[in-house]
Design an enzyme around this catalytic site. Structure first.
Site, PDB file in Angstrom:
ATOM      1  N   ASP A  35       0.861  -1.180   0.000  1.00 62.67           N
ATOM      2  CA  ASP A  35       0.000   0.000   0.000  1.00 62.67           C
ATOM      3  C   ASP A  35       0.899   1.233   0.000  1.00 62.67           C
ATOM      4  OD1 ASP A  35      -3.254   0.158   1.104  1.00 62.67           O
ATOM      5  OD2 ASP A  35      -2.116   1.995   0.847  1.00 62.67           O
ATOM      6  N   CYS A 279     -20.015   0.443  -0.066  1.00 65.36           N
ATOM      7  CA  CYS A 279     -20.244  -0.146  -1.390  1.00 65.36           C
ATOM      8  C   CYS A 279     -21.668  -0.098  -1.942  1.00 65.36           C
ATOM      9  CB  CYS A 279     -19.739  -1.573  -1.392  1.00 65.36           C
ATOM     10  SG  CYS A 279     -17.948  -1.621  -1.244  1.00 65.36           S
TER      11      CYS A 279
HETATM   12  N1  NAI Z   1     -15.154  -2.900   2.067  1.00 68.97           N
HETATM   13  C1  NAI Z   1     -15.770  -3.989   1.709  1.00 68.97           C
HETATM   14  O1  NAI Z   1     -16.396  -4.654   2.519  1.00 68.97           O
HETATM   15  C2  NAI Z   1     -15.713  -4.481   0.310  1.00 68.97           C
HETATM   16  C3  NAI Z   1     -15.106  -3.749  -0.687  1.00 68.97           C
HETATM   17  N2  NAI Z   1     -15.055  -4.240  -1.972  1.00 68.97           N
HETATM   18  C4  NAI Z   1     -14.346  -3.507  -3.021  1.00 68.97           C
HETATM   19  O2  NAI Z   1     -12.943  -3.670  -2.805  1.00 68.97           O
HETATM   20  C5  NAI Z   1     -12.238  -2.487  -3.190  1.00 68.97           C
HETATM   21  C6  NAI Z   1     -11.390  -2.001  -2.028  1.00 68.97           C
HETATM   22  O3  NAI Z   1     -12.254  -1.666  -0.961  1.00 68.97           O
HETATM   23  P1  NAI Z   1     -11.707  -1.387   0.512  1.00 68.97           P
HETATM   24  O4  NAI Z   1     -10.692  -2.415   0.858  1.00 68.97           O
HETATM   25  O5  NAI Z   1     -12.885  -1.211   1.366  1.00 68.97           O
HETATM   26  O6  NAI Z   1     -10.959   0.012   0.283  1.00 68.97           O
HETATM   27  P2  NAI Z   1      -9.943   0.759   1.263  1.00 68.97           P
HETATM   28  O7  NAI Z   1     -10.057   2.183   0.954  1.00 68.97           O
HETATM   29  O8  NAI Z   1     -10.119   0.265   2.654  1.00 68.97           O
HETATM   30  O9  NAI Z   1      -8.500   0.222   0.782  1.00 68.97           O
HETATM   31  C7  NAI Z   1      -7.929   0.534  -0.443  1.00 68.97           C
HETATM   32  C8  NAI Z   1      -6.424   0.734  -0.229  1.00 68.97           C
HETATM   33  O10 NAI Z   1      -5.788   0.874  -1.510  1.00 68.97           O
HETATM   34  C9  NAI Z   1      -4.680   1.743  -1.348  1.00 68.97           C
HETATM   35  N3  NAI Z   1      -4.238   2.239  -2.661  1.00 68.97           N
HETATM   36  C10 NAI Z   1      -4.909   3.032  -3.529  1.00 68.97           C
HETATM   37  N4  NAI Z   1      -4.175   3.235  -4.632  1.00 68.97           N
HETATM   38  C11 NAI Z   1      -3.021   2.553  -4.472  1.00 68.97           C
HETATM   39  C12 NAI Z   1      -1.864   2.364  -5.288  1.00 68.97           C
HETATM   40  N5  NAI Z   1      -1.777   2.908  -6.494  1.00 68.97           N
HETATM   41  N6  NAI Z   1      -0.867   1.612  -4.800  1.00 68.97           N
HETATM   42  C13 NAI Z   1      -0.949   1.037  -3.580  1.00 68.97           C
HETATM   43  N7  NAI Z   1      -2.028   1.170  -2.768  1.00 68.97           N
HETATM   44  C14 NAI Z   1      -3.052   1.917  -3.221  1.00 68.97           C
HETATM   45  C15 NAI Z   1      -5.204   2.817  -0.439  1.00 68.97           C
HETATM   46  O11 NAI Z   1      -4.141   3.515   0.172  1.00 68.97           O
HETATM   47  C16 NAI Z   1      -6.058   2.010   0.548  1.00 68.97           C
HETATM   48  O12 NAI Z   1      -5.330   1.653   1.711  1.00 68.97           O
HETATM   49  C17 NAI Z   1     -13.296  -1.498  -3.661  1.00 68.97           C
HETATM   50  O13 NAI Z   1     -13.399  -1.606  -5.067  1.00 68.97           O
HETATM   51  C18 NAI Z   1     -14.559  -2.013  -3.020  1.00 68.97           C
HETATM   52  O14 NAI Z   1     -15.692  -1.701  -3.785  1.00 68.97           O
HETATM   53  C19 NAI Z   1     -15.577  -5.454  -2.281  1.00 68.97           C
HETATM   54  C20 NAI Z   1     -16.181  -6.223  -1.333  1.00 68.97           C
HETATM   55  C21 NAI Z   1     -16.294  -5.812   0.041  1.00 68.97           C
HETATM   56  O1  UGA Z   2     -19.222  -5.092  -1.787  1.00 66.39           O
HETATM   57  C1  UGA Z   2     -19.218  -4.895  -0.585  1.00 66.39           C
HETATM   58  O2  UGA Z   2     -18.662  -3.964  -0.022  1.00 66.39           O
HETATM   59  C2  UGA Z   2     -19.988  -5.793   0.334  1.00 66.39           C
HETATM   60  O3  UGA Z   2     -21.228  -5.087   0.613  1.00 66.39           O
HETATM   61  C3  UGA Z   2     -22.074  -5.737   1.540  1.00 66.39           C
HETATM   62  O4  UGA Z   2     -21.392  -5.938   2.783  1.00 66.39           O
HETATM   63  P1  UGA Z   2     -21.284  -4.794   3.888  1.00 66.39           P
HETATM   64  O5  UGA Z   2     -21.632  -3.480   3.281  1.00 66.39           O
HETATM   65  O6  UGA Z   2     -19.958  -4.956   4.513  1.00 66.39           O
HETATM   66  O7  UGA Z   2     -22.360  -5.181   5.001  1.00 66.39           O
HETATM   67  P2  UGA Z   2     -23.877  -5.678   4.922  1.00 66.39           P
HETATM   68  O8  UGA Z   2     -24.062  -6.704   5.944  1.00 66.39           O
HETATM   69  O9  UGA Z   2     -24.285  -6.028   3.552  1.00 66.39           O
HETATM   70  O10 UGA Z   2     -24.680  -4.395   5.385  1.00 66.39           O
HETATM   71  C4  UGA Z   2     -24.784  -3.241   4.575  1.00 66.39           C
HETATM   72  C5  UGA Z   2     -25.723  -2.242   5.217  1.00 66.39           C
HETATM   73  O11 UGA Z   2     -27.071  -2.711   5.138  1.00 66.39           O
HETATM   74  C6  UGA Z   2     -27.656  -2.706   6.426  1.00 66.39           C
HETATM   75  N1  UGA Z   2     -28.620  -3.827   6.507  1.00 66.39           N
HETATM   76  C7  UGA Z   2     -28.241  -5.076   6.153  1.00 66.39           C
HETATM   77  C8  UGA Z   2     -29.133  -6.114   6.225  1.00 66.39           C
HETATM   78  C9  UGA Z   2     -30.445  -5.884   6.655  1.00 66.39           C
HETATM   79  O12 UGA Z   2     -31.318  -6.794   6.747  1.00 66.39           O
HETATM   80  N2  UGA Z   2     -30.790  -4.619   7.000  1.00 66.39           N
HETATM   81  C10 UGA Z   2     -29.903  -3.583   6.931  1.00 66.39           C
HETATM   82  O13 UGA Z   2     -30.267  -2.439   7.244  1.00 66.39           O
HETATM   83  C11 UGA Z   2     -26.500  -2.860   7.388  1.00 66.39           C
HETATM   84  O14 UGA Z   2     -26.809  -2.391   8.668  1.00 66.39           O
HETATM   85  C12 UGA Z   2     -25.450  -2.012   6.701  1.00 66.39           C
HETATM   86  O15 UGA Z   2     -25.606  -0.654   7.006  1.00 66.39           O
HETATM   87  C13 UGA Z   2     -22.436  -7.121   0.992  1.00 66.39           C
HETATM   88  O16 UGA Z   2     -23.232  -7.813   1.957  1.00 66.39           O
HETATM   89  C14 UGA Z   2     -21.186  -7.935   0.675  1.00 66.39           C
HETATM   90  O17 UGA Z   2     -21.546  -9.171   0.070  1.00 66.39           O
HETATM   91  C15 UGA Z   2     -20.306  -7.140  -0.273  1.00 66.39           C
HETATM   92  O18 UGA Z   2     -19.102  -7.847  -0.520  1.00 66.39           O
END
Ligand code: NAI
Ligand code: UGA
Length: 467
Positions: A35, A279
């Site tokens: 990172d 997301c």
């Molecule tokens: N947060 C979640 O629960 C989920 C997120 N995603 C997807 O995964 C992706 C990442 O999400 P998060 O991990 O939540 O983001 P985040 O913002 O927590 O982490 C991304 C990291 O990438 C780093 N970064 C950016 N540009 C860079 C570069 N050029 N070189 C090295 N490091 C770099 C940043 O400094 C940051 O630490 C997004 O596309 C999001 O939509 C998918 C599923 C679940």
């Molecule tokens: O792409 C992503 O970032 C992720 O987004 C969601 O995961 P997340 O946002 O971490 O958490 P969720 O459990 O989905 O909850 C999302 C929001 O909906 C709300 N929620 C969820 C479920 C429900 O029944 N009611 C409700 O209000 C939660 O409180 C929260 O604010 C999806 O569940 C994941 O599968 C996906 O990978």
């Protein structure tokens, strides 16, 4: 091809936990998470596991086992790219805040920078895996950059799409036991070889039947579709919650009744103050933008309603507090229990609490917050990001507490914004004794014991339940 070296660019909520689990389950593979954010990498390397930058139940144990053995966190991006046969891109893809597609499209500048860096550094063939959530057809842009900006000495790149479906708060359990792992790639022989290499990584712990391989566009679009469907369910039940409040129906009873229909199913039917998280909104806006780009206006409008309903739900929660407190909260203390967008995470991105607080601050209320995992500076940064008022005003209007009882002391009302389990076991009699009367509770998550609270003397309002 057997993978021995993996690099992951982006040590965030996805990159960190995902790679930690791969490293734990595949001790023969060296996994390096890189990172550009030095503080974040330092936190991942902190000996004190409570300082990891991401709070997830069980993450500390996984990191403790693999870190230093075959899991490494580093800021040396070039070195890690050079050494790896497989490179995951797990950087942020936020909604664009400028230019064409502002407020809708995904900002792919971080993705593009990664692709250019890989092209510049690579000295041999690489498999590049899209782990970030991306608009459908991004793989062709990445391929184009890799093929045209590289060293030009015949290096071959294969692009795979491997979207992540983990939910925060349950990330480790989701990664250990995923409903499915989705891998999309080219249908050429080289594409299939790359797909197989990634299948083999996951097959170390995921049953083959749950590893689904598709063409690359299906994989990219499935991720946006899954999030759109999940968010749509929340907006659907939240729409019904408002109707329940008007009619005397109880949204939890309605959810149970419909959820027992196996075609509907019981999950994701919990009415709330509105969904948050980094997301759902971003991915739906992206979907809406893509649909509009293809001229599919009805498709775009259909999905946009999910966001509009969610915005309405957050606003009406705040409005209800104001109207119930005799149409004014000016100078009144409102205690917030919870700031995170859901329980068991320290993530606050797009949390409903931010918007409810913003509305109440506009009404000149004094908002006092307690959250077990969110630090004070994060809360102020969230409010400042909205740009509604000066930073000093936010600091004057919102106070952060380390103790929930202090947050609630002298309050006119309590609003439950996050469903942290601990809130249920508080000494509610003690809280009541120290509040202004009548003592109101606005339960935006429907988690508290209504009967008990009413017996104590609270005026209790629960989302989705008529008075
Ligand atoms: N947060 C979640 O629960 C989920 C997120 N995603 C997807 O995964 C992706 C990442 O999400 P998060 O991990 O939540 O983001 P985040 O913002 O927590 O982490 C991304 C990291 O990438 C780093 N970064 C950016 N540009 C860079 C570069 N050029 N070189 C090295 N490091 C770099 C940043 O400094 C940051 O630490 C997004 O596309 C999001 O939509 C998918 C599923 C679940
Ligand atoms: O792409 C992503 O970032 C992720 O987004 C969601 O995961 P997340 O946002 O971490 O958490 P969720 O459990 O989905 O909850 C999302 C929001 O909906 C709300 N929620 C969820 C479920 C429900 O029944 N009611 C409700 O209000 C939660 O409180 C929260 O604010 C999806 O569940 C994941 O599968 C996906 O990978």
């Amino acid at each position: 091809m057997k993978i021995k070296n993996i690099c992951c660019i982006g040590a965030g909520y996805v990159g960190g936990p995902t790679m930690a689990v791969i490293a734990q389950k595949c001790p023969d593979i060296k996994v390096t998470v890189v990172d550009i954010n030095e503080a974040r990498i330092a936190a991942w390397n902190d000996k004190d596991l409570s300082k990891l930058p991401v709070y997830e139940p069980g993450l500390d144990t996984v990191v403790a086992e693999a870190r230093g053995r075959n899991l490494f966190f580093s800021t040396e991006v070039d070195k890690a790219i050079d050494e790896a046969e497989m490179i995951f891109i797990s950087v942020n893809t936020p909604t664009k805040t400028y230019g064409k597609g502002k407020g809708m499209a995904a900002d792919l500048k971080y993705i593009e920078l990664c692709a250019r860096q890989i092209a510049r550094v690579a000295k041999d063939d690489k498999i590049v895996v899209e782990k970030s959530t991306l608009p459908v057809r991004t793989a062709s842009a990445i391929k184009n950059i890799l093929d045209n900006t590289g060293n030009g000495n015949g290096i071959k790149f294969q692009i795979l799409s491997n979207p992540e479906f983990l939910a925060e708060g349950t990330a480790i359990a989701d990664l250990m036991n995923p409903d499915r792992v989705l891998i999309g790639g080219d249908t050429t022989a080289e594409g299939e070889e790359a797909i197989q290499a990634l299948v083999d990584v996951y097959a170390s712990w995921v049953p083959q039947a749950q590893i689904l391989t598709t063409n690359i566009w299906s994989s990219e679009l499935s991720k946006l579709t899954a999030n759109a469907f999940l968010a749509q369910r929340v907006s659907s039940i939240n729409a019904m919650s408002e109707l329940c409040e008007k009619t005397g129906a109880d949204v939890n009873e309605v959810a149970k009744a419909i959820g027992m229909d196996s075609r509907i199913g019981p999950k994701f039917l919990k009415a709330s103050v509105g969904f948050g998280g980094s997301c759902f909104q971003k991915d739906i806006l992206n979907l809406v933008y893509i649909a509009k780009t293809y001229g599919l206006n009805e498709v775009a409008d259909y999905w946009e309603q999910v966001i509009m309903m969610n915005d309405h739900q957050k606003r009406r929660f705040a409005d209800n507090i104001v109207s119930t407190l005799y149409n004014t909260v000016s100078g009144k203390k409102i205690a917030f229990l919870g700031w995170a967008f859901k329980k068991d995470t320290n993530d606050t991105r797009e949390s409903a609490a931010i918007y409810v607080a913003d509305d109440l601050l506009n009404e000149q209320s004094a908002v006092h917050v307690y959250d077990p995992k969110v630090v004070e500076e994060r809360m102020y940064a969230d409010l400042d990001y909205l740009n509604t008022r000066a930073s000093e005003e936010n600091r004057k209007g919102l106070k952060v507490h380390q103790d929930p009882y202090e947050a609630c002391k002298g309050a006119h009302a309590i609003a439950v914004l996050t469903e942290w389990d601990a809130f249920k076991t508080y000494d509610w009699q003690k809280i009541y004794n120290n509040m202004q009367k009548p003592a109101f509770v606005f339960d935006g998550r429907g988690i508290l014991d209504k009967q008990k609270l009413k017996e104590i003397g609270f005026v209790y309002y629960k989302i989705g339940e008529g008075a």
